[in-house]
Design a protein around this motif. Sequence first.
Motif, PDB file in Angstrom:
ATOM      1  N   TYR A 109       0.824  -1.200   0.000  1.00  0.00           N
ATOM      2  CA  TYR A 109       0.000   0.000   0.000  1.00  0.00           C
ATOM      3  C   TYR A 109       0.862   1.255   0.000  1.00  0.00           C
ATOM      4  O   TYR A 109       1.764   1.400   0.828  1.00  0.00           O
ATOM      5  CB  TYR A 109      -0.928  -0.011   1.215  1.00  0.00           C
ATOM      6  N   VAL A 110       0.548   2.174  -0.885  1.00  0.00           N
ATOM      7  CA  VAL A 110       1.407   3.336  -1.109  1.00  0.00           C
ATOM      8  C   VAL A 110       1.571   4.178   0.146  1.00  0.00           C
ATOM      9  O   VAL A 110       2.690   4.517   0.537  1.00  0.00           O
ATOM     10  CB  VAL A 110       0.853   4.201  -2.260  1.00  0.00           C
ATOM     11  N   GLN A 111       0.470   4.544   0.796  1.00  0.00           N
ATOM     12  CA  GLN A 111       0.573   5.428   1.953  1.00  0.00           C
ATOM     13  C   GLN A 111       1.381   4.790   3.075  1.00  0.00           C
ATOM     14  O   GLN A 111       2.243   5.428   3.684  1.00  0.00           O
ATOM     15  CB  GLN A 111      -0.814   5.808   2.473  1.00  0.00           C
TER      16      GLN A 111
ATOM     17  N   LEU B 226      -0.635  -0.697  -8.190  1.00  0.00           N
ATOM     18  CA  LEU B 226      -0.159   0.687  -8.201  1.00  0.00           C
ATOM     19  C   LEU B 226      -0.969   1.510  -9.185  1.00  0.00           C
ATOM     20  O   LEU B 226      -0.967   1.243 -10.382  1.00  0.00           O
ATOM     21  CB  LEU B 226       1.331   0.734  -8.566  1.00  0.00           C
ATOM     22  N   GLN B 227      -1.658   2.507  -8.660  1.00  0.00           N
ATOM     23  CA  GLN B 227      -2.411   3.416  -9.508  1.00  0.00           C
ATOM     24  C   GLN B 227      -1.476   4.459 -10.099  1.00  0.00           C
ATOM     25  O   GLN B 227      -0.511   4.884  -9.462  1.00  0.00           O
ATOM     26  CB  GLN B 227      -3.516   4.095  -8.697  1.00  0.00           C
TER      27      GLN B 227
ATOM     28  N   ASN C  63      -1.781   7.576 -10.514  1.00  0.00           N
ATOM     29  CA  ASN C  63      -1.697   8.838  -9.765  1.00  0.00           C
ATOM     30  C   ASN C  63      -0.930   8.700  -8.453  1.00  0.00           C
ATOM     31  O   ASN C  63      -0.780   9.674  -7.725  1.00  0.00           O
ATOM     32  CB  ASN C  63      -3.095   9.392  -9.511  1.00  0.00           C
ATOM     33  N   LYS C  64      -0.457   7.502  -8.139  1.00  0.00           N
ATOM     34  CA  LYS C  64       0.335   7.280  -6.933  1.00  0.00           C
ATOM     35  C   LYS C  64       1.818   7.076  -7.233  1.00  0.00           C
ATOM     36  O   LYS C  64       2.616   6.891  -6.320  1.00  0.00           O
ATOM     37  CB  LYS C  64      -0.192   6.054  -6.176  1.00  0.00           C
TER      38      LYS C  64
ATOM     39  N   LYS D 142       4.098   9.152  -8.263  1.00  0.00           N
ATOM     40  CA  LYS D 142       4.940  10.209  -7.692  1.00  0.00           C
ATOM     41  C   LYS D 142       5.245   9.930  -6.222  1.00  0.00           C
ATOM     42  O   LYS D 142       6.337  10.256  -5.732  1.00  0.00           O
ATOM     43  CB  LYS D 142       4.240  11.564  -7.839  1.00  0.00           C
ATOM     44  N   GLU D 143       4.292   9.327  -5.513  1.00  0.00           N
ATOM     45  CA  GLU D 143       4.476   9.036  -4.097  1.00  0.00           C
ATOM     46  C   GLU D 143       5.539   7.957  -3.876  1.00  0.00           C
ATOM     47  O   GLU D 143       6.404   8.101  -3.013  1.00  0.00           O
ATOM     48  CB  GLU D 143       3.146   8.599  -3.474  1.00  0.00           C
ATOM     49  N   VAL D 144       5.471   6.870  -4.627  1.00  0.00           N
ATOM     50  CA  VAL D 144       6.441   5.787  -4.404  1.00  0.00           C
ATOM     51  C   VAL D 144       7.856   6.219  -4.764  1.00  0.00           C
ATOM     52  O   VAL D 144       8.831   5.714  -4.196  1.00  0.00           O
ATOM     53  CB  VAL D 144       6.063   4.504  -5.185  1.00  0.00           C
TER      54      VAL D 144
ATOM     55  N   GLU E  22      -5.846   5.068   0.684  1.00  0.00           N
ATOM     56  CA  GLU E  22      -6.021   4.974  -0.748  1.00  0.00           C
ATOM     57  C   GLU E  22      -6.966   3.842  -1.104  1.00  0.00           C
ATOM     58  O   GLU E  22      -7.371   3.048  -0.272  1.00  0.00           O
ATOM     59  CB  GLU E  22      -4.665   4.745  -1.436  1.00  0.00           C
TER      60      GLU E  22
ATOM     61  N   GLU F 174      -7.826   0.544  -1.833  1.00  0.00           N
ATOM     62  CA  GLU F 174      -7.106  -0.714  -1.651  1.00  0.00           C
ATOM     63  C   GLU F 174      -7.895  -1.834  -2.308  1.00  0.00           C
ATOM     64  O   GLU F 174      -8.631  -2.561  -1.671  1.00  0.00           O
ATOM     65  CB  GLU F 174      -6.896  -1.014  -0.169  1.00  0.00           C
TER      66      GLU F 174
END
Length: 306
Positions: free
Chosen positions: A108-110, A131-132, A134-135, A137-139, A296, A298
């Motif tokens: 999970y990204v968060q 992995l979406q 829009n996520k 950039k976060e990873v 997010e 899930e």
Amino acid sequence: LGIVSARRLNTYYYTCVCIYINCLLCFDNFVLITSRFFSYCMKTNMAALAACKVSEALTAVRVRAKDLALAANRSPDAVRLVAVSKMKPVDLIMEAYSAGQVHFGENYVQEFVEKAPLLPQDIKWHFIGHLQSNKVKEVYKIPNLFMVETVDTKKLADVLNRRFPDDRKEKLRVLVQVNTSGEENKSGVEPSHCSALVKHIVENCDKLQFSGLMTIGRLGDVSPECFQTLVHCKSEVLMLENLGGLKPEEFEMSMGMSGDYDIAIQAGSTNIRVGSTIFGTRPPKETTINTPKVEENEKTQGSTKE
């Protein structure tokens, strides 16, 4: 004399009551201190016990993986162990790290972006969940992101390539996830479209290093069918003229989890993802201690279930 005696008696009773109250307070303090002491000892012992269990479980999985590889006429070091640490607290991950574990997997990204900075920077993180786009950039905020194992669309590959950080020194290793079980609730490209996606990554995503394939076996299925399908996909991919410099002997096959990694290794896995066998059964998300909640979307699809 009667008045004086009464006053002395009252003073005596008052003194006795004070002494009695002080004794009660001392006893309460004694009980409180004793309770806290034993509570501390229990927590310390539980932590030591958990550390011992994690270390022993890691050793058992490593030994088992080496034995299975040897039985399949492969090198004992042919299989990498990725410890799946989703929904597990930082201190438990540190116990595994202290026992020599370096590769860890998160879903999970968060949770990933909040836990990773609290842990040693030489950990090699595998992102193994859905992995979406829009996520992405976060990873990328985690500099020691070692691999994304769940690329299943051209769109996701393109976004990973486009969002690639300027300060990252080496290409991002990626695996193409294949839905070998045909289950609708799982992410992954269809086996018949696997080679086309690999070709797209190699030819259009210069910031990504195609490294192999990944799949999730059918839940409760102890047959090698899903893994054999991935092996067939590998054969087709190796027929491509350009693999971006990837040598056949370096081709990654990420398959096998707590319940089926033995079958996967026999089928040719080079990368097993093991969580509950090492860390124990995960508690419900709302009761997990020291683990950030996941806000997010899930989806069960694409997640590595243990």
